[in-house]
Write a protein that holds these residues in place. Sequence first.
Motif, mmCIF file in Angstrom:
data_model
loop_
_atom_site.group_PDB
_atom_site.id
_atom_site.type_symbol
_atom_site.label_atom_id
_atom_site.label_comp_id
_atom_site.label_asym_id
_atom_site.label_seq_id
_atom_site.Cartn_x
_atom_site.Cartn_y
_atom_site.Cartn_z
ATOM 1 N N GLN A 121 -0.908 1.909 -10.940
ATOM 2 C CA GLN A 121 0.270 1.116 -11.357
ATOM 3 C C GLN A 121 -0.120 -0.335 -11.613
ATOM 4 N N ASP A 122 0.630 -1.318 -11.100
ATOM 5 C CA ASP A 122 0.302 -2.716 -11.429
ATOM 6 C C ASP A 122 -0.754 -3.319 -10.504
ATOM 7 N N GLN A 123 -1.272 -2.550 -9.566
ATOM 8 C CA GLN A 123 -2.291 -3.082 -8.656
ATOM 9 C C GLN A 123 -3.649 -3.086 -9.362
ATOM 10 N N LYS A 124 -4.480 -4.082 -9.060
ATOM 11 C CA LYS A 124 -5.796 -4.128 -9.712
ATOM 12 C C LYS A 124 -6.936 -3.955 -8.726
ATOM 13 N N ARG A 125 -6.805 -4.516 -7.522
ATOM 14 C CA ARG A 125 -7.908 -4.407 -6.542
ATOM 15 C C ARG A 125 -7.529 -3.316 -5.526
ATOM 16 N N VAL A 126 -7.757 -2.073 -5.904
ATOM 17 C CA VAL A 126 -7.275 -0.962 -5.078
ATOM 18 C C VAL A 126 -8.403 -0.287 -4.297
ATOM 19 N N VAL A 127 -8.033 0.264 -3.149
ATOM 20 C CA VAL A 127 -8.979 0.917 -2.238
ATOM 21 C C VAL A 127 -8.257 2.120 -1.622
ATOM 22 N N THR A 128 -8.996 3.173 -1.310
ATOM 23 C CA THR A 128 -8.355 4.344 -0.672
ATOM 24 C C THR A 128 -8.066 4.029 0.805
ATOM 25 N N PRO A 129 -7.124 4.758 1.425
ATOM 26 C CA PRO A 129 -6.811 4.482 2.835
ATOM 27 C C PRO A 129 -8.034 4.583 3.751
ATOM 28 N N GLY A 130 -8.804 5.648 3.593
ATOM 29 C CA GLY A 130 -9.971 5.838 4.461
ATOM 30 C C GLY A 130 -10.969 4.710 4.317
ATOM 31 N N GLN A 131 -11.226 4.329 3.060
ATOM 32 C CA GLN A 131 -12.193 3.252 2.816
ATOM 33 C C GLN A 131 -11.685 1.930 3.372
ATOM 34 N N ALA A 132 -10.379 1.700 3.271
ATOM 35 C CA ALA A 132 -9.805 0.436 3.780
ATOM 36 C C ALA A 132 -10.046 0.319 5.281
ATOM 37 N N VAL A 133 -9.834 1.394 6.004
ATOM 38 C CA VAL A 133 -10.039 1.350 7.459
ATOM 39 C C VAL A 133 -11.521 1.155 7.771
ATOM 40 N N LEU A 134 -12.378 1.885 7.047
ATOM 41 C CA LEU A 134 -13.822 1.733 7.282
ATOM 42 C C LEU A 134 -14.300 0.318 7.008
ATOM 43 N N SER A 135 -13.657 -0.341 6.053
ATOM 44 C CA SER A 135 -14.077 -1.699 5.676
ATOM 45 C C SER A 135 -13.509 -2.772 6.592
ATOM 46 N N GLY A 136 -12.695 -2.391 7.565
ATOM 47 C CA GLY A 136 -12.233 -3.401 8.524
ATOM 48 C C GLY A 136 -10.809 -3.866 8.342
ATOM 49 N N SER A 137 -10.033 -3.134 7.553
ATOM 50 C CA SER A 137 -8.628 -3.507 7.387
ATOM 51 C C SER A 137 -7.872 -3.289 8.704
ATOM 52 N N SER A 138 -7.037 -4.256 9.082
ATOM 53 C CA SER A 138 -6.258 -4.109 10.319
ATOM 54 C C SER A 138 -5.006 -3.276 10.069
ATOM 55 N N TYR A 139 -4.328 -3.552 8.964
ATOM 56 C CA TYR A 139 -3.093 -2.836 8.608
ATOM 57 C C TYR A 139 -3.105 -2.512 7.119
ATOM 58 N N LEU A 140 -2.623 -1.332 6.784
ATOM 59 C CA LEU A 140 -2.580 -0.886 5.389
ATOM 60 C C LEU A 140 -1.127 -0.874 4.921
ATOM 61 N N VAL A 141 -0.839 -1.669 3.888
ATOM 62 C CA VAL A 141 0.517 -1.699 3.328
ATOM 63 C C VAL A 141 0.578 -0.697 2.179
ATOM 64 N N ILE A 142 1.453 0.286 2.305
ATOM 65 C CA ILE A 142 1.508 1.337 1.281
ATOM 66 C C ILE A 142 2.955 1.554 0.861
ATOM 67 N N GLY A 143 3.209 1.365 -0.424
ATOM 68 C CA GLY A 143 4.567 1.523 -0.941
ATOM 69 C C GLY A 143 4.715 2.779 -1.772
ATOM 70 N N ARG A 144 4.585 2.627 -3.086
ATOM 71 C CA ARG A 144 4.890 3.708 -4.017
ATOM 72 C C ARG A 144 4.143 5.020 -3.766
ATOM 73 N N PRO A 145 2.872 4.984 -3.313
ATOM 74 C CA PRO A 145 2.237 6.285 -3.050
ATOM 75 C C PRO A 145 3.033 7.122 -2.053
ATOM 76 N N ILE A 146 3.798 6.461 -1.169
ATOM 77 C CA ILE A 146 4.645 7.214 -0.225
ATOM 78 C C ILE A 146 6.074 7.321 -0.751
ATOM 79 N N THR A 147 6.662 6.166 -1.123
ATOM 80 C CA THR A 147 8.100 6.191 -1.452
ATOM 81 C C THR A 147 8.387 6.971 -2.739
ATOM 82 N N GLN A 148 7.411 7.026 -3.659
ATOM 83 C CA GLN A 148 7.643 7.762 -4.903
ATOM 84 C C GLN A 148 7.015 9.154 -4.885
ATOM 85 N N ALA A 149 6.489 9.527 -3.747
ATOM 86 C CA ALA A 149 5.901 10.878 -3.657
ATOM 87 C C ALA A 149 7.023 11.905 -3.657
ATOM 88 N N ARG A 150 6.715 13.092 -4.124
ATOM 89 C CA ARG A 150 7.721 14.149 -4.118
ATOM 90 C C ARG A 150 8.177 14.434 -2.677
#
Length: 238
Positions: free
Chosen positions: A188-217
């Motif tokens: 969508q309109d995001q440009k610097r994207v990372v998968t959830p697993g990779q984000a945690v491995l890279s040291g992310s403290s919290y993952l903000v996730i919108g449309r992949p969840i809210t617009q999922a079937r």
Amino acid sequence: MPDNKRIIVALDMDDQDKVIKLIDQLNPDQCRVKIGKELFTLYGPELVRQVQSKGFDVFLDLKFHDIPHTVYKAVRAACALNVWMLTIHASGGAEMLRAAKTAVSESNHKPLLVAVTVLTSMADEDLVVQGIQRTTEEQVLRLASLAQGCGMDGVVCSASETLSLRKLLSDDFLLVTPGIRPAGDEVQDQKRVVTPGQAVLSGSSYLVIGRPITQARRPIEKLHQILAEISGTAPSLC
Ligand code: C5P
């Protein structure tokens, strides 16, 4: 205290009934939720209270960016809503950041105060247009050290920058990362994207996730898939 609620679901919707329907399916022991500009403009503090009454920590993402006095007053008002986390823009400058910090320090309830660095919808070429002759990563690092120096609890950045940020900043400094896209999902309109697993491995403290969840079937199924993806990858939780 270990924090195993790493997912923050961004409730970017325009219909209160749909929000409550989703909230009622979510488990406050598994995730937190984010109320941003659209929902807050539509429904205000009343919706914040309603979501809190269902047991959820609320991340109020209004990204304040104004003169120091105005931000001080706005942060003070946000603290009174008893929210868990709130955002301001690091590019508002040191004086503005310190004013926000003062408002939190003076408040009875002290939310986590995090500063937005470079929006995850922006790439290097977007900074050039703004007259900034640095890569997004360089700019994120610069704004993050400013934010830490001004007493912020953390920053909002892309998970593509977290490895570099971890080398520069203290271990307890929070790295809150939007721009999360499970493999195969639309960017969508995001440009610097990372998968959830990779984000945690890279040291992310919290993952903000919108449309992949809210617009999922099936939003809850999607959340559970993401939780499963990150559960295998989390190092010692911060
Ligand atoms: O739908 P999506 O997962 O892209 O939503 C990301 C959320 O994170 C949105 O609510 C957006 O406002 C927020 N956000 C962002 N980039 C930032 C800061 C916040 O995408 N730098």
